[in-house]
Design an enzyme around this catalytic site. Structure first.
Site, PDB file in Angstrom:
ATOM      1  N   ARG A  69     -19.000  50.311  -1.521  1.00  0.00           N
ATOM      2  CA  ARG A  69     -18.092  51.572  -1.469  1.00  0.00           C
ATOM      3  C   ARG A  69     -16.608  51.378  -1.275  1.00  0.00           C
ATOM      4  O   ARG A  69     -15.733  52.340  -1.669  1.00  0.00           O
ATOM      5  CB  ARG A  69     -18.366  52.431  -0.171  1.00  0.00           C
ATOM      6  N   TYR A 122     -14.210  73.468 -17.532  1.00  0.00           N
ATOM      7  CA  TYR A 122     -15.648  73.129 -17.356  1.00  0.00           C
ATOM      8  C   TYR A 122     -16.055  73.969 -15.872  1.00  0.00           C
ATOM      9  O   TYR A 122     -15.237  73.948 -15.108  1.00  0.00           O
ATOM     10  CB  TYR A 122     -15.704  71.493 -17.266  1.00  0.00           C
ATOM     11  N   ASP A 194      -8.400  66.613 -17.771  1.00  0.00           N
ATOM     12  CA  ASP A 194      -9.522  66.039 -17.871  1.00  0.00           C
ATOM     13  C   ASP A 194      -9.579  65.581 -19.419  1.00  0.00           C
ATOM     14  O   ASP A 194      -9.641  66.719 -20.125  1.00  0.00           O
ATOM     15  CB  ASP A 194     -10.620  67.250 -17.749  1.00  0.00           C
ATOM     16  N   LYS A 219     -20.430  61.412 -20.478  1.00  0.00           N
ATOM     17  CA  LYS A 219     -20.500  61.791 -21.833  1.00  0.00           C
ATOM     18  C   LYS A 219     -20.029  60.810 -22.941  1.00  0.00           C
ATOM     19  O   LYS A 219     -20.967  59.766 -22.983  1.00  0.00           O
ATOM     20  CB  LYS A 219     -19.367  63.071 -21.908  1.00  0.00           C
TER      21      LYS A 219
HETATM   22  N1  LCS Z   1     -15.513  67.502 -17.249  1.00  0.00           N
HETATM   23  C1  LCS Z   1     -15.915  67.997 -18.217  1.00  0.00           C
HETATM   24  C2  LCS Z   1     -15.056  68.582 -19.123  1.00  0.00           C
HETATM   25  C3  LCS Z   1     -17.303  68.214 -18.447  1.00  0.00           C
HETATM   26  O1  LCS Z   1     -17.602  69.027 -19.364  1.00  0.00           O
HETATM   27  C4  LCS Z   1     -18.303  68.047 -17.454  1.00  0.00           C
HETATM   28  C5  LCS Z   1     -19.764  68.248 -17.303  1.00  0.00           C
HETATM   29  C6  LCS Z   1     -17.519  67.387 -16.055  1.00  0.00           C
HETATM   30  C7  LCS Z   1     -16.144  67.330 -16.152  1.00  0.00           C
HETATM   31  C8  LCS Z   1     -18.347  67.080 -15.137  1.00  0.00           C
HETATM   32  O2  LCS Z   1     -18.844  65.825 -15.335  1.00  0.00           O
HETATM   33  P1  LCS Z   1     -20.252  65.287 -14.477  1.00  0.00           P
HETATM   34  O3  LCS Z   1     -19.934  65.470 -13.036  1.00  0.00           O
HETATM   35  O4  LCS Z   1     -21.275  66.028 -14.998  1.00  0.00           O
HETATM   36  O5  LCS Z   1     -20.419  63.668 -14.756  1.00  0.00           O
HETATM   37  N2  LCS Z   1     -20.103  68.964 -18.469  1.00  0.00           N
HETATM   38  C9  LCS Z   1     -21.163  69.370 -18.621  1.00  0.00           C
HETATM   39  C10 LCS Z   1     -21.363  70.371 -19.763  1.00  0.00           C
HETATM   40  O6  LCS Z   1     -20.839  70.849 -20.373  1.00  0.00           O
HETATM   41  N3  LCS Z   1     -22.620  70.497 -19.808  1.00  0.00           N
HETATM   42  O7  LCS Z   1     -23.380  69.953 -18.744  1.00  0.00           O
HETATM   43  C11 LCS Z   1     -22.585  69.011 -17.983  1.00  0.00           C
END
Ligand code: LCS
Length: 406
Positions: A69, A122, A194, A219
């Site tokens: 951690r 998001y 982001d 992603k």
């Molecule tokens: N930032 C963006 C621009 C995202 O599209 C997402 C998730 C996150 C942060 C969060 O990331 P995670 O914690 O899921 O790794 N976007 C999603 C979407 O558009 N569809 O499902 C998840």
């Protein structure tokens, strides 16, 4: 050890942060051969030879690994690679994109303050700013940041953070990052972006003056659809504050296995991203001429209201397309039900083409009036264009759109 500098993104994606290591072979001194891939240290804790060594690792964190951690060599290789790709001094890998976003915000707002943020983000990022932080006394003003005057007008004496996405999820709006960073610097405000949709292949916000860059590694960076993870990139000072504070204490730390899987994905990121862009441009053009499609948003299209900014600020327009069907909600449902090659799935940046309906999925928790006001309408369909042969994706979309209201 400092990252070596390379001329190109592909070399960086493959080699940055990695060192040839023989230490793993210490147990087999009679053998030669060094592992080509970075090793995975899938362990929670580390042992020491004596009490002094152990005690000094607690005092000087750079002198040893104590507990995963707090840090782990596999995590650290990934962090160096991401820092190199983004052109930042340092990086942290986290358990999810939201782990990165929350850890960065909790650090930047550790003694309270006010945030100015884009009005479409998001949904979970919106929720942090709109629901979670106000409970801790931190207010956010949401503005249409495509017009920088709105950002400037929303700044208060206590504003600590300007929070951005560019392009935004799901409407693909852009912010002039260089101009926004200049405004923030005048007011001594930390800028956080982001950069998930653009990836460092398309834009490196730190080079434009932005302070902190966040990613959902889930992603494009991992690209394999097997990982949930995130990253924070910034100057050493900020990264150390996150690491020793919110990340360690709230615990959104990446697992060594997910760090390692990401290390397998990143080397192909530049290659994948250019194919995502190439396919998306062709599909956006196809959709724009289809009689059943009301409008298409893609930064690479001349019809995108900020196409000129996209050309100036981005090096590749990405793999995300948003469109609205003339037949509204029911046409959207018919389309996603008829698709055979493209998958009905949230998330994005996968090698497979994913299609989703934000109003009923990713943005369903955003209040309807906010969705309507910010343009996330019921008929919106979002495409994450994959790496399949573009003719096959177009053929699937074409049969899905057949007979829909024109
Ligand atoms: N930032 C963006 C621009 C995202 O599209 C997402 C998730 C996150 C942060 C969060 O990331 P995670 O914690 O899921 O790794 N976007 C999603 C979407 O558009 N569809 O499902 C998840």
């Amino acid at each position: 050890m400092e990252n070596k500098k390379y001329k190109g993104k592909s070399t960086e994606a493959i080699h940055a942060g990695e060192q040839k290591t023989e230490s793993i072979l210490d147990e087999f001194p009679e053998k030669t051969g060094i592992p080509l891939l970075p090793p995975i240290y899938q362990n929670s804790t580390f042992q020491f030879n004596n009490a002094e060594e152990c005690a000094s690792a607690f005092v000087d964190e750079d002198s040893g690994y104590v507990y995963t951690r707090w840090g782990n060599p596999t995590q650290e290789i990934l962090e160096k690679k991401i820092a190199a790709l983004e052109g930042g001094e340092a990086a942290l890998a986290t358990a999810s994109g939201m782990g990165a976003i929350s850890s960065a915000l909790l650090t930047a707002l550790s003694d309270g303050g006010h945030v100015v943020a884009m009005e479409t983000l998001y949904s979970a990022s919106f929720n942090i700013l709109n629901d979670e932080l106000p409970r801790m006394g931190v207010e956010t003003t949401f503005v249409d940041a495509t017009n920088l005057t709105n950002i400037e007008n929303a700044i208060r004496p206590e504003t600590k953070v300007i929070y951005l996405e560019s392009p935004t999820n799901p409407l693909l709006k852009l912010v002039d990052l260089k101009a926004c960073a200049e405004i923030a610097k005048k007011h001594n405000i930390t800028t956080i972006i982001d950069n998930t949709f653009a990836t460092p292949c398309s834009q490196q916000p730190i080079s434009l003056g932005i302070d902190v860059v966040l990613h959902s590694i889930t992603k494009y960076l991992s690209g394999n659809g097997a990982v949930v993870a995130g990253a924070i990139v910034g100057d050493k000072d900020f990264i150390v504050r996150v690491k020793q504070g919110s990340l360690r204490n709230f615990g959104a730390v990446i697992s060594p296995f997910n760090a390692w899987l990401t290390l397998l994905g990143i080397p192909t990121l530049p290659l994948r991203f250019s194919r995502h862009c190439e396919n998306a441009m062709k599909i956006a053009t196809f959709l724009e001429t289809h009689p059943s499609v009301e409008w298409v948003r893609y930064p690479g299209l001349e019809s995108h209201p900020q196409h000129e900014l996209a050309k100036r600020q981005m090096n590749g327009f990405g793999g995300m397309i948003t469109s609205s069907l003339k037949g509204g909600l029911s046409a959207g449902e018919t389309l996603v039900n008829k698709l055979q090659l493209c998958s009905l799935a949230v998330s994005l940046g996968d090698v497979r083409t994913l299609v989703c309906h934000p109003a009923s999925t990713t943005h369903s928790h955003v209040p309807t009036e906010v969705r309507q006001k910010t343009g996330v309408t019921d008929g919106l369909v979002r495409f994450s264009i994959g790496l399949e042969d573009v003719e096959d994706i177009i053929a699937d979309l074409d049969q899905g759109l057949e007979n829909l209201p024109a």
